[in-house]
Design an enzyme around this catalytic site. Structure first.
Site, PDB file in Angstrom:
ATOM      1  N   HIS A 159      37.635  31.977  49.713  1.00  7.04           N
ATOM      2  CA  HIS A 159      38.195  33.129  48.479  1.00  7.04           C
ATOM      3  C   HIS A 159      38.867  34.207  49.120  1.00  7.04           C
ATOM      4  CE1 HIS A 159      37.684  36.060  45.450  1.00  7.04           C
ATOM      5  NE2 HIS A 159      37.429  34.946  44.386  1.00  7.04           N
ATOM      6  N   LYS A 163      29.847  36.847  42.945  1.00  6.97           N
ATOM      7  CA  LYS A 163      30.343  37.691  44.098  1.00  6.97           C
ATOM      8  C   LYS A 163      28.864  38.542  44.417  1.00  6.97           C
ATOM      9  CE  LYS A 163      34.817  37.749  42.526  1.00  6.97           C
ATOM     10  NZ  LYS A 163      36.299  38.318  42.266  1.00  6.97           N
ATOM     11  N   GLY A 169      40.178  40.421  39.101  1.00  8.26           N
ATOM     12  CA  GLY A 169      39.575  41.763  38.704  1.00  8.26           C
ATOM     13  C   GLY A 169      40.642  42.866  38.303  1.00  8.26           C
ATOM     14  N   GLU A 197      43.958  30.940  42.696  1.00  6.95           N
ATOM     15  CA  GLU A 197      43.448  32.565  42.242  1.00  6.95           C
ATOM     16  C   GLU A 197      44.790  33.222  42.863  1.00  6.95           C
ATOM     17  OE1 GLU A 197      38.865  32.775  41.473  1.00  6.95           O
ATOM     18  OE2 GLU A 197      39.065  33.369  43.534  1.00  6.95           O
ATOM     19  N   SER A 256      40.999  37.077  36.298  1.00  4.62           N
ATOM     20  CA  SER A 256      40.811  37.755  34.781  1.00  4.62           C
ATOM     21  C   SER A 256      40.663  36.755  33.756  1.00  4.62           C
ATOM     22  CB  SER A 256      41.944  38.707  34.819  1.00  4.62           C
ATOM     23  OG  SER A 256      42.014  39.805  35.767  1.00  4.62           O
ATOM     24  N   GLU A 287      38.800  37.127  48.990  1.00  9.20           N
ATOM     25  CA  GLU A 287      37.894  38.181  49.369  1.00  9.20           C
ATOM     26  C   GLU A 287      37.620  38.085  50.918  1.00  9.20           C
ATOM     27  OE1 GLU A 287      35.544  38.596  45.942  1.00  9.20           O
ATOM     28  OE2 GLU A 287      37.606  39.233  44.695  1.00  9.20           O
ATOM     29  N   ASN A 319      31.579  33.053  39.612  1.00  8.59           N
ATOM     30  CA  ASN A 319      31.513  33.310  40.872  1.00  8.59           C
ATOM     31  C   ASN A 319      30.968  34.748  40.880  1.00  8.59           C
ATOM     32  OD1 ASN A 319      31.603  34.470  43.494  1.00  8.59           O
ATOM     33  ND2 ASN A 319      34.034  34.422  43.670  1.00  8.59           N
TER      34      ASN A 319
END
Ligand code: 13P
Length: 249
Positions: free
Chosen positions: A94, A10, A172, A166, A212, A96, A8
């Site tokens: 996701h 992003k 991240g 996730e 990660s 985000e 991904n």
């Protein structure tokens, strides 16, 4: 189950940068045929990348989709449009998108159903915050994301589904879930999928871990019984590092 390693990207990479990374990845993974590989670049690079990876075992995916086929929905892209530029997959829900763009379980569900109607495969993302885990509410939260996100979806359509666990606190941050923590949640997710669909369907759905993932931790994660793949952010931006993850277990 055939392992599934997905990138991904992003909000990263121009068309030129995307093409360069995909071209390098194509060389690195030549001869690797025992696992599924997916790259999800930004919308702007989809079509160009398709031409780079056409004929290889790298698949193309988008990072989001809208549920309507067409109409006055400025800024949106439909499942058919994604299929039209060569996408086989789309990432939906996701964290985000949930955090910054008001994605809810209801919109996630609409997007999944619209994608399946056009035979676009889906990676549904679920996962809890650190606070929820601290309060031991992580299972309930993920259960609701699955139940509401997968409402009114048939077992036969679930063949087009993969789920990515996730944990938000691992995205991240460099703070990967331990293989045991991840395995525990993956087993929980599979159990919930067996209630939502049936055991046979649940056993056939690939559950990816994201958060990660790096070349040096992929092997341990992938050795867990219910971890069938990885959804990789930061470490997928560099072809060499993503290649190491693909080949690293
Ligand atoms: P990182 O690999 O950068 O933690 O991102 C994970 C992710 O969000 C993939 O969708």
């Amino acid at each position: 189950m055939r392992p599934f390693i997905a990138a991904n990207w992003k909000l990263h990479k121009t068309v030129e940068e995307s093409v360069e990374t995909a071209a390098r990845l194509k060389i690195i993974i030549e001869g690797v045929n025992d696992r599924d590989i997916l790259v999800c670049p930004p919308f702007t690079a989809l079509e160009e990348i398709y031409h780079v990876i056409e004929g290889t075992n790298i698949m193309l995916g988008a990072q989001d989709v809208f549920w309507e086929e067409e109409g006055a929905f400025t800024g949106e892209v439909s499942p058919e449009m994604l299929k039209n530029v060569g996408c086989e997959y789309v990432i939906i829900g996701h964290s985000e998108r949930r955090k910054y763009f008001n994605e809810t379980d209801e919109t996630v569900n609409k997007k999944i159903r619209a994608s399946f109607a056009d035979e676009l495969k889906v990676i549904l993302c679920v996962g809890e915050t650190e606070e929820m885990r601290d309060q031991a509410k992580h299972r309930d939260f993920v259960e609701k994301e699955l139940e509401d996100g997968l409402k009114n979806i048939s077992s036969s359509d679930a063949k087009m589904l993969a789920v990515a666990y996730e944990p938000i606190w691992a995205i991240g941050t460099g703070q990967t879930a331990t293989p045991e923590q991840a395995q525990e949640m993956h087993a929980f997710i599979r159990d919930r999928l067996s209630v939502i669909f049936d055991q046979k369907t649940a056993d056939s759905i690939r559950i990816l871990y994201g958060g990660s993932v790096k070349p040096d931790n992929v092997k341990e994660l992938m050795s867990q019984k219910d971890i069938n793949g990885a959804l990789v952010g930061g470490a997928s931006l560099d072809a060499e590092s993503f290649g190491k993850i693909i080949k690293g277990f």
